[in-house]
Design a protein around this motif. Structure first.
Motif, mmCIF file in Angstrom:
data_model
loop_
_atom_site.group_PDB
_atom_site.id
_atom_site.type_symbol
_atom_site.label_atom_id
_atom_site.label_comp_id
_atom_site.label_asym_id
_atom_site.label_seq_id
_atom_site.Cartn_x
_atom_site.Cartn_y
_atom_site.Cartn_z
ATOM 1 N N ALA A 96 -22.526 27.086 -28.145
ATOM 2 C CA ALA A 96 -22.148 26.992 -29.555
ATOM 3 C C ALA A 96 -20.652 27.153 -29.759
ATOM 4 O O ALA A 96 -20.136 26.793 -30.831
ATOM 5 C CB ALA A 96 -22.895 28.048 -30.367
ATOM 6 N N TRP A 97 -19.958 27.696 -28.760
ATOM 7 C CA TRP A 97 -18.541 28.006 -28.966
ATOM 8 C C TRP A 97 -17.705 26.750 -29.184
ATOM 9 O O TRP A 97 -16.749 26.758 -29.961
ATOM 10 C CB TRP A 97 -18.007 28.847 -27.810
ATOM 11 N N TRP A 100 -17.955 25.922 -32.711
ATOM 12 C CA TRP A 100 -17.182 26.867 -33.517
ATOM 13 C C TRP A 100 -15.684 26.523 -33.465
ATOM 14 O O TRP A 100 -14.987 26.549 -34.474
ATOM 15 C CB TRP A 100 -17.422 28.284 -33.006
ATOM 16 N N SER A 103 -15.048 23.757 -35.748
ATOM 17 C CA SER A 103 -14.962 24.220 -37.139
ATOM 18 C C SER A 103 -13.596 24.816 -37.441
ATOM 19 O O SER A 103 -13.105 24.729 -38.577
ATOM 20 C CB SER A 103 -16.060 25.251 -37.431
ATOM 21 N N ARG A 324 -25.981 22.112 -31.794
ATOM 22 C CA ARG A 324 -25.272 23.279 -32.332
ATOM 23 C C ARG A 324 -24.663 23.034 -33.708
ATOM 24 O O ARG A 324 -24.014 23.933 -34.248
ATOM 25 C CB ARG A 324 -24.173 23.710 -31.348
ATOM 26 N N SER A 325 -24.867 21.859 -34.273
ATOM 27 C CA SER A 325 -24.406 21.566 -35.622
ATOM 28 C C SER A 325 -25.601 21.332 -36.520
ATOM 29 O O SER A 325 -26.599 20.732 -36.099
ATOM 30 C CB SER A 325 -23.513 20.313 -35.642
ATOM 31 N N THR A 337 -19.621 27.843 -41.817
ATOM 32 C CA THR A 337 -20.268 29.142 -41.604
ATOM 33 C C THR A 337 -21.080 29.134 -40.317
ATOM 34 O O THR A 337 -21.908 28.237 -40.116
ATOM 35 C CB THR A 337 -21.197 29.469 -42.786
ATOM 36 N N PRO A 338 -20.876 30.119 -39.424
ATOM 37 C CA PRO A 338 -21.812 30.270 -38.309
ATOM 38 C C PRO A 338 -23.149 30.774 -38.845
ATOM 39 O O PRO A 338 -23.193 31.623 -39.748
ATOM 40 C CB PRO A 338 -21.138 31.301 -37.392
ATOM 41 N N TRP A 340 -27.343 31.805 -37.835
ATOM 42 C CA TRP A 340 -28.416 32.003 -36.845
ATOM 43 C C TRP A 340 -29.637 31.261 -37.362
ATOM 44 O O TRP A 340 -30.077 31.463 -38.495
ATOM 45 C CB TRP A 340 -28.733 33.478 -36.641
ATOM 46 N N LEU A 353 -27.498 30.152 -32.195
ATOM 47 C CA LEU A 353 -26.312 30.072 -33.039
ATOM 48 C C LEU A 353 -25.960 28.621 -33.291
ATOM 49 O O LEU A 353 -25.886 27.818 -32.355
ATOM 50 C CB LEU A 353 -25.143 30.784 -32.346
ATOM 51 N N LEU A 355 -23.587 25.920 -36.276
ATOM 52 C CA LEU A 355 -22.508 25.884 -37.267
ATOM 53 C C LEU A 355 -22.881 24.928 -38.394
ATOM 54 O O LEU A 355 -23.343 23.811 -38.127
ATOM 55 C CB LEU A 355 -21.196 25.432 -36.621
#
Length: 401
Positions: A96-97, A100, A103, A324-325, A337-338, A340, A353, A355
């Protein structure tokens, strides 16, 4: 799902010595519970329906006291401890990083101060990333304003098709750039008018970006809003390009699958079912396609190796990351916003996780998300079948002392 808790059964009117003892114990528990409610530590939050959530202890590095709830235009955020998030200790956060960091190319003001730390943590261990999140972010369970923390998860993808720069050899279905008068004429011509009216066709003359073989492939691109084309140039070379959303004719979207069902023409309104009906009813294909008056225009974007590793740009303005999006209702969860995300399946069980980086016309409501699955046929197959329960927790920066 109902937001009301299940009511306890009424007590019996007969009071025995055993019942007196039980009543005394119940009264003692009530008194203790009332005193606890006056303390600074909040009582466990009830679920939207069913029994109360069990008390969750703070994780190491997490404040014991929870902050006040937060309100968004279309959602209510209830603070929880990190231990309430299913699967938090198991997620491969490094996946997920990258999303992020994307973003952070266009961060919301509240997240901008965290972006230097997010970038530094890109090479950190999962344990270090987890500890940083616990220390710097506060989880909030996302609920509808009137209560209710369970919603709907669907999926979307980026189609990938063969295409040609010029028509011929079976390539006969155009994808258009916006007409010059699109902004001056609202709404613009309908899908049927674009196919049949000389004045609409004249306005689009010379504006075809590429040509596809299949009208259903074009419809899928119109619905998804972007796609990848393996584009054949006049000199015989091929290369990968992206066609991205550039506008619409400002008319409402109507599902062609729903049209077939409403007409009683099919029982299977999946894409394979629609294709099968078209093969059996070629004389009615235009009637089917014209049932959706909305028409999407595109712009061409070149793709290098880095671009190919990500999806199209979402509503936040940053490229989407497969798995992850998510697309959200921005009045419930702000872009960037991150979040969960937890969904039990049955098709794709998820606890991870993600985004909030995109939106869509059908993505409306507090607990509503569209999960970006990537590109190609397999992603499209999963996206077409994904429809399952959903819970969301928004991860918001803590107030620093």
């Amino acid at each position: 799902m109902s937001s009301s808790a299940t009511m306890a059964p009424n007590a019996s009117s007969k009071i025995t010595p055993m019942n007196v003892t039980l009543l005394r114990r119940a009264l003692l528990a009530l008194i203790v519970g009332s005193l606890a409610a006056c303390a600074s530590r909040p009582a466990p939050e009830p679920t939207p329906a069913g029994p109360p959530i069990a008390e969750v202890a703070p994780l190491p590095g997490e404040p014991a006291a929870l902050p006040a709830p937060l309100a968004q235009p279309r959602s209510h955020w209830v603070p929880v401890h990190w231990g309430a998030l299913p699967g938090f200790s198991d997620d491969a956060l490094y996946e997920a990083w990258n999303a992020w960091i994307k973003s952070c190319e266009r961060p919301a003001p509240v997240f901008a101060p965290l972006c230097s730390e997010v970038r530094q943590l890109s090479i950190a261990s999962p344990e270090e990333q987890r500890a940083w999140m616990v220390a710097r972010l506060q989880p909030y369970r996302v609920e509808a304003p009137g209560g209710g923390g369970e919603g709907l998860l669907t999926g979307y993808f980026e189609p990938e098709y063969d295409a040609a720069r010029v028509p011929g050899n079976g390539f006969s279905v155009p994808l258009y750039a916006p007409p010059a008068d699109l902004g001056r004429r609202r709404p613009w011509y309908s899908r049927q008018e674009i196919d049949t009216l000389p004045q609409a066709q004249a306005a689009l003359a010379g504006r075809a970006i590429a040509w596809l073989r299949d009208p259903i492939e074009a419809m899928v691109l119109h619905i998804q809003g972007s796609g990848r084309l393996n584009l054949l140039e006049p000199d015989g070379t091929r290369h990968l390009v992206r066609v991205a959303y550039a506008g619409t004719n400002d008319l409402p979207y109507r599902s062609i699958g729903r049209w077939l069902l409403d007409q009683g023409l099919v029982r299977d309104a999946t894409w394979p079912g629609i294709r099968a009906w078209m093969a059996q009813n070629p004389q009615r294909v235009n009637e089917l396609l014209w049932a959706n008056p909305r028409y999407v225009f595109f712009r061409e974007e070149p793709m290098d190796a880095l671009d190919a590793a990500f999806g199209p740009r979402g509503a936040q303005g940053v490229p989407l990351t497969p798995g992850r999006s998510i697309a959200v209702d921005k009045a419930s969860i702000p872009y960037g916003t991150p979040v969960w995300l937890a969904s039990p399946g049955p098709l794709v069980p998820l606890s991870r996780l993600v985004l909030a980086q995109d939106t869509g016309s059908a993505i409306v409501g507090a607990v509503r998300a569209d999960f970006f699955l990537g590109w190609g046929a397999q992603a499209g197959d999963t996206a077409g079948r994904l429809k399952q329960p959903l819970r969301l927790w928004a991860l918001w920066p803590r107030q620093r002392n």
